[in-house]
Design a protein around this motif. Structure first.
Motif, PDB file in Angstrom:
ATOM      1  N   ASN A  19      29.590  36.779  43.600  1.00 53.49           N
ATOM      2  CA  ASN A  19      30.811  37.309  44.218  1.00 53.49           C
ATOM      3  C   ASN A  19      30.884  38.822  44.040  1.00 53.49           C
ATOM      4  O   ASN A  19      30.799  39.314  42.921  1.00 53.49           O
ATOM      5  CB  ASN A  19      32.056  36.689  43.581  1.00 53.49           C
ATOM      6  CG  ASN A  19      32.150  35.199  43.813  1.00 53.49           C
ATOM      7  OD1 ASN A  19      31.984  34.733  44.930  1.00 53.49           O
ATOM      8  ND2 ASN A  19      32.400  34.450  42.761  1.00 53.49           N
ATOM      9  N   GLN A  21      33.456  41.696  44.364  1.00 49.94           N
ATOM     10  CA  GLN A  21      34.886  41.955  44.516  1.00 49.94           C
ATOM     11  C   GLN A  21      35.096  43.452  44.760  1.00 49.94           C
ATOM     12  O   GLN A  21      34.542  44.276  44.035  1.00 49.94           O
ATOM     13  CB  GLN A  21      35.640  41.532  43.260  1.00 49.94           C
ATOM     14  CG  GLN A  21      35.591  40.058  43.006  1.00 49.94           C
ATOM     15  CD  GLN A  21      36.459  39.633  41.829  1.00 49.94           C
ATOM     16  OE1 GLN A  21      37.275  40.390  41.334  1.00 49.94           O
ATOM     17  NE2 GLN A  21      36.266  38.415  41.378  1.00 49.94           N
ATOM     18  N   THR A  24      40.443  48.227  46.930  1.00 47.80           N
ATOM     19  CA  THR A  24      40.663  49.428  47.729  1.00 47.80           C
ATOM     20  C   THR A  24      42.111  49.872  47.564  1.00 47.80           C
ATOM     21  O   THR A  24      43.028  49.068  47.714  1.00 47.80           O
ATOM     22  CB  THR A  24      40.379  49.133  49.217  1.00 47.80           C
ATOM     23  OG1 THR A  24      39.080  48.588  49.345  1.00 47.80           O
ATOM     24  CG2 THR A  24      40.469  50.397  50.055  1.00 47.80           C
ATOM     25  N   HIS A  40      44.499  46.679  47.658  1.00 48.17           N
ATOM     26  CA  HIS A  40      44.033  45.510  48.407  1.00 48.17           C
ATOM     27  C   HIS A  40      42.717  45.069  47.778  1.00 48.17           C
ATOM     28  O   HIS A  40      41.877  45.905  47.457  1.00 48.17           O
ATOM     29  CB  HIS A  40      43.810  45.868  49.884  1.00 48.17           C
ATOM     30  CG  HIS A  40      43.102  44.800  50.645  1.00 48.17           C
ATOM     31  ND1 HIS A  40      43.735  43.672  51.093  1.00 48.17           N
ATOM     32  CD2 HIS A  40      41.812  44.675  51.014  1.00 48.17           C
ATOM     33  CE1 HIS A  40      42.866  42.905  51.718  1.00 48.17           C
ATOM     34  NE2 HIS A  40      41.682  43.498  51.686  1.00 48.17           N
ATOM     35  N   ARG A  41      42.563  43.785  47.575  1.00 46.89           N
ATOM     36  CA  ARG A  41      41.311  43.229  47.040  1.00 46.89           C
ATOM     37  C   ARG A  41      40.737  42.230  48.031  1.00 46.89           C
ATOM     38  O   ARG A  41      41.479  41.498  48.684  1.00 46.89           O
ATOM     39  CB  ARG A  41      41.555  42.494  45.718  1.00 46.89           C
ATOM     40  CG  ARG A  41      41.932  43.380  44.581  1.00 46.89           C
ATOM     41  CD  ARG A  41      42.101  42.523  43.317  1.00 46.89           C
ATOM     42  NE  ARG A  41      42.383  43.337  42.175  1.00 46.89           N
ATOM     43  CZ  ARG A  41      41.469  43.865  41.368  1.00 46.89           C
ATOM     44  NH1 ARG A  41      40.197  43.650  41.593  1.00 46.89           N
ATOM     45  NH2 ARG A  41      41.819  44.597  40.349  1.00 46.89           N
ATOM     46  N   HIS A  42      39.416  42.224  48.098  1.00 46.94           N
ATOM     47  CA  HIS A  42      38.747  41.167  48.846  1.00 46.94           C
ATOM     48  C   HIS A  42      37.432  40.830  48.167  1.00 46.94           C
ATOM     49  O   HIS A  42      36.884  41.636  47.421  1.00 46.94           O
ATOM     50  CB  HIS A  42      38.583  41.509  50.331  1.00 46.94           C
ATOM     51  CG  HIS A  42      37.650  42.633  50.630  1.00 46.94           C
ATOM     52  ND1 HIS A  42      37.997  43.958  50.478  1.00 46.94           N
ATOM     53  CD2 HIS A  42      36.368  42.630  51.086  1.00 46.94           C
ATOM     54  CE1 HIS A  42      36.975  44.722  50.845  1.00 46.94           C
ATOM     55  NE2 HIS A  42      35.970  43.946  51.209  1.00 46.94           N
ATOM     56  N   VAL A  43      36.984  39.604  48.414  1.00 47.82           N
ATOM     57  CA  VAL A  43      35.771  39.102  47.777  1.00 47.82           C
ATOM     58  C   VAL A  43      34.759  38.756  48.859  1.00 47.82           C
ATOM     59  O   VAL A  43      35.092  38.125  49.864  1.00 47.82           O
ATOM     60  CB  VAL A  43      36.075  37.840  46.934  1.00 47.82           C
ATOM     61  CG1 VAL A  43      34.807  37.289  46.303  1.00 47.82           C
ATOM     62  CG2 VAL A  43      37.114  38.150  45.866  1.00 47.82           C
ATOM     63  N   LEU A  44      33.535  39.177  48.608  1.00 53.92           N
ATOM     64  CA  LEU A  44      32.429  38.855  49.511  1.00 53.92           C
ATOM     65  C   LEU A  44      31.485  37.882  48.818  1.00 53.92           C
ATOM     66  O   LEU A  44      31.212  38.033  47.626  1.00 53.92           O
ATOM     67  CB  LEU A  44      31.665  40.128  49.884  1.00 53.92           C
ATOM     68  CG  LEU A  44      32.481  41.218  50.555  1.00 53.92           C
ATOM     69  CD1 LEU A  44      31.705  42.528  50.596  1.00 53.92           C
ATOM     70  CD2 LEU A  44      32.854  40.784  51.962  1.00 53.92           C
ATOM     71  N   GLN A  45      30.993  36.915  49.556  1.00 60.44           N
ATOM     72  CA  GLN A  45      30.002  35.972  49.041  1.00 60.44           C
ATOM     73  C   GLN A  45      28.773  36.057  49.929  1.00 60.44           C
ATOM     74  O   GLN A  45      28.861  36.497  51.078  1.00 60.44           O
ATOM     75  CB  GLN A  45      30.586  34.565  49.008  1.00 60.44           C
ATOM     76  CG  GLN A  45      31.742  34.483  48.021  1.00 60.44           C
ATOM     77  CD  GLN A  45      32.513  33.189  48.089  1.00 60.44           C
ATOM     78  OE1 GLN A  45      32.691  32.625  49.156  1.00 60.44           O
ATOM     79  NE2 GLN A  45      32.991  32.728  46.952  1.00 60.44           N
ATOM     80  N   THR A  48      28.452  32.128  54.426  1.00 60.58           N
ATOM     81  CA  THR A  48      29.466  31.113  54.704  1.00 60.58           C
ATOM     82  C   THR A  48      28.718  29.814  54.964  1.00 60.58           C
ATOM     83  O   THR A  48      27.605  29.824  55.506  1.00 60.58           O
ATOM     84  CB  THR A  48      30.327  31.479  55.927  1.00 60.58           C
ATOM     85  OG1 THR A  48      29.471  31.691  57.046  1.00 60.58           O
ATOM     86  CG2 THR A  48      31.145  32.727  55.674  1.00 60.58           C
ATOM     87  N   THR A  61      26.430  36.522  55.174  1.00 55.76           N
ATOM     88  CA  THR A  61      27.640  37.306  55.374  1.00 55.76           C
ATOM     89  C   THR A  61      27.291  38.643  56.026  1.00 55.76           C
ATOM     90  O   THR A  61      26.375  39.345  55.574  1.00 55.76           O
ATOM     91  CB  THR A  61      28.352  37.551  54.029  1.00 55.76           C
ATOM     92  OG1 THR A  61      28.715  36.280  53.483  1.00 55.76           O
ATOM     93  CG2 THR A  61      29.598  38.411  54.195  1.00 55.76           C
ATOM     94  N   GLU A  66      31.444  46.975  55.901  1.00 58.11           N
ATOM     95  CA  GLU A  66      31.839  47.416  54.555  1.00 58.11           C
ATOM     96  C   GLU A  66      31.354  48.842  54.307  1.00 58.11           C
ATOM     97  O   GLU A  66      30.421  49.310  54.956  1.00 58.11           O
ATOM     98  CB  GLU A  66      31.246  46.486  53.495  1.00 58.11           C
ATOM     99  CG  GLU A  66      31.720  45.054  53.586  1.00 58.11           C
ATOM    100  CD  GLU A  66      33.189  44.883  53.240  1.00 58.11           C
ATOM    101  OE1 GLU A  66      33.728  45.674  52.450  1.00 58.11           O
ATOM    102  OE2 GLU A  66      33.801  43.937  53.754  1.00 58.11           O
TER     103      GLU A  66
END
Length: 95
Positions: A19, A21, A24, A40-45, A48, A61, A66
């Motif tokens: 992950n 994370q 921003t 703001h937080r977002h998670v990339l894996q 999908t 992904t 980004e």
């Protein structure tokens, strides 16, 4: 009196082996003084995954949207071994 908005990446961290994370911050600045901030937080894996019957489909992904520093970290972390481990994990969850 000038008011500006600045968006900065404050933190990028790798959690759980795959992950990525991203935190921003949006800063509101008036006359060189910060008067507001939100996060703001977002998670990339790595991918999908979906299951149709007994067949799994894994799609890498797309990180092209980004920031370059996020892309660099994701590309360094998401080795073929990590991607394979992630896919095995997802499939073991049976979702």
């Amino acid at each position: 009196m000038a008011i500006t908005k600045e968006i900065v990446i404050e933190k990028i961290e790798v959690v759980g082996g795959w992950n990525v994370q991203v935190a921003t911050d949006t800063k509101i600045i008036e006359d060189s003084q910060e008067i507001g901030r939100s996060r703001h937080r977002h998670v990339l894996q790595p991918c999908t995954s979906s299951k149709d019957g007994d067949t799994w489909t894994h799609t890498d992904t797309n990180i092209s949207g980004e920031a370059t520093e996020v892309q660099a970290i994701a590309n360094a972390v998401w080795t073929d071994t990590v991607k394979a481990n992630y896919k095995t994990f997802v499939e073991s969850q049976g979702k």
